[in-house]
Scaffold this active site. Sequence first.
Site, PDB file in Angstrom:
ATOM      1  N   CYS A   6       6.767  20.327   5.372  1.00 25.57           N
ATOM      2  CA  CYS A   6       5.421  20.521   5.898  1.00 25.57           C
ATOM      3  C   CYS A   6       4.642  19.212   5.808  1.00 25.57           C
ATOM      4  O   CYS A   6       4.991  18.307   5.084  1.00 25.57           O
ATOM      5  CB  CYS A   6       4.720  21.589   5.079  1.00 25.57           C
ATOM      6  SG  CYS A   6       5.655  23.117   5.042  1.00 25.57           S
ATOM      7  N   ARG A  31       7.130  15.219  11.601  1.00 26.05           N
ATOM      8  CA  ARG A  31       7.890  15.839  10.521  1.00 26.05           C
ATOM      9  C   ARG A  31       8.452  17.199  10.931  1.00 26.05           C
ATOM     10  O   ARG A  31       9.259  17.786  10.220  1.00 26.05           O
ATOM     11  CB  ARG A  31       7.004  16.006   9.277  1.00 26.05           C
ATOM     12  CG  ARG A  31       6.405  14.702   8.790  1.00 26.05           C
ATOM     13  CD  ARG A  31       5.222  14.956   7.894  1.00 26.05           C
ATOM     14  NE  ARG A  31       5.629  15.499   6.634  1.00 26.05           N
ATOM     15  CZ  ARG A  31       5.899  14.761   5.556  1.00 26.05           C
ATOM     16  NH1 ARG A  31       5.782  13.455   5.645  1.00 26.05           N
ATOM     17  NH2 ARG A  31       6.255  15.298   4.428  1.00 26.05           N
TER      18      ARG A  31
END
Length: 608
Positions: A6, A31
């Site tokens: 995350c 990401r």
Amino acid sequence: MIIFMCGIIGFTGNKPVKNILINGLEQLEYRGYDSAGIAVLDENGINIRKRTGKVAQLREAAMDLNEEAYCGIGHTRWATHGGVTNVNAHPHKSGRVVLIHNGIIENYRELITEYGLKNKLVSETDTEVVAALLDTLYSGDPIKTIRKAVDLISGSFALCIMFEDHPGIIYAVRNVSPMVAASFDGSSIIASDITAIIPYTKRYFVVPEYHILTIDKGSIKCEDLNGNTVEPEILEVNWDISSAQKGGYPYFMLKEIYEQPDALDRTVRPRVENGLPYLEEDGISDSLFKGIKNITVIACGTAMHAGMVGKYVFENKLRIPVNVEIASEFRYKDPIIDKDTLTIVLSQSGETIDTLEALRLAKRKGSPVLSIVNVKGSTIARESDYVLYTHAGPEIAVASTKAYTVQIAAMYLIACRFGLVKGIMSEEEAREFISKLENVRTLIEETLKSANTIKMVANRIMISPDVFYIGRGIDYTLSLEASLKLKEISYIHSEAYAAGELKHGTIALISENVPVIAIATEKNVYSKVISNVKEVKSRGAYVVLVSHDDKIDDTSICDMQIRLPEADSTFSVFATAVVLQLIAYYTSDAKGLDVDKPRNLAKSVTVE
Ligand code: AGP
């Protein structure tokens, strides 16, 4: 299990926070994520907006949010516990507490039972349990509450927390999952990595594990769990924000492939003095190598493949036994290593949990650990005895490219220094080796000129359900990396095979038009590889030959040829790597896929 990673950002200061948070989440999009959210805190309390989907949708949903709020937290979520829904998206609020989290709370079920949290929960996430626990424990003192909660939680976590009755302040605490923070011009910021910080300041610090941050406007207090104030080491980013932007390329991956000559120069040249490898400035003194009898290399994925290339140089040129270990396997072994074993750990992110735990095991066994890491101040770097930083700059694409080639170069520098110290390599041999290493940029630049031919290979294989890569020796390790690259961004099944091993079974899979990409740069086994190529060609394979050969017209050998500039196979790996990276890149792009953010994958794997 979906691998997750995350994105976290928190800001408090003298600027409206909403767009700072959303812009920061956009910096962290690489990401990988499936939902995003922000919470802002002002005198009127906490306001949350969170949505599944892209940050752009969150921006729209937050249009009505108060522009006058100056403190808040933001999060991009890649689901682990609980599906992809608005309710499961972060931030999570429970009573007076709101927070965001990166990691996995391993004992969340026990906490629900022990503290009777069930009725406080509306989502399926482990994260909301932490918010409910904090709210249950909260008696008006955030630090005391966080201390108690941290004592009860087990697992990996990076938490940013706000308490409704403490406007303007963000609290943070981590274990394993990464977080960095900075204060500047009357504001403060915290994030899961420096790409979200760098638009504001280049000076930051890594949040120490199990330390609680009190983040206020322009000041950050860091204290251990006993309340002792700690001053974390301030680090300086050695690249600018443009490095974390595409700079006109369609994808970060293509940019990073083309950045390799410069990345290699930045990594190699500062470690060469008078034509010889020089590692003293990195704190790696010759004494480290003196008692070493063997080497264990530990890494994951592409980093491991780089270690496998390094193995060839250590063994072939220095006759030092090298054992390359998959980190997730090594950490559950009782490894046969000791003080006479040098453990070399490779990791681009410096946060890969399997590699980190394997490093810790090697240290417990008394082996000195030298890590090759691309992110300054990362956990693996900080826990190593010695660090040789690569200077590839931020690698944003999930598929690792420039980090791979600079890791190989770093292994080569260490091997060359090691050979000199042990008297296995003469100064003359070392100078020649280093001169060739400094010259790889021309090999890469020459190879990049074949991009159009490589694109043709991609257009041919993009429709294939299976693609095989074969090679011998150092070329076999390149095959492994090539196959991983293709799989992870084009979703085509691929296998890498030692060319001589094919006939022991797998050749049964070769039929009409099955693509086989053969790498043949090692002169001492070249003829053997060509024999293997003819074996698959005679069974109908579509063969692409990657070699130093001049033009080959013999169709019994190959259908297509990618010619590499002439070089010793130890150094042609850099050119071959570019070819294989581009094959994967163009195949993924031709299939219309998101090259930088492939499904199911994250840039740094901080869960097991
Ligand atoms: C490589 O393309 C992959 N993204 C993956 O295999 C990666 O190399 C691996 O997860 C190791 O990551 P690290 O180098 O950050 O430790």
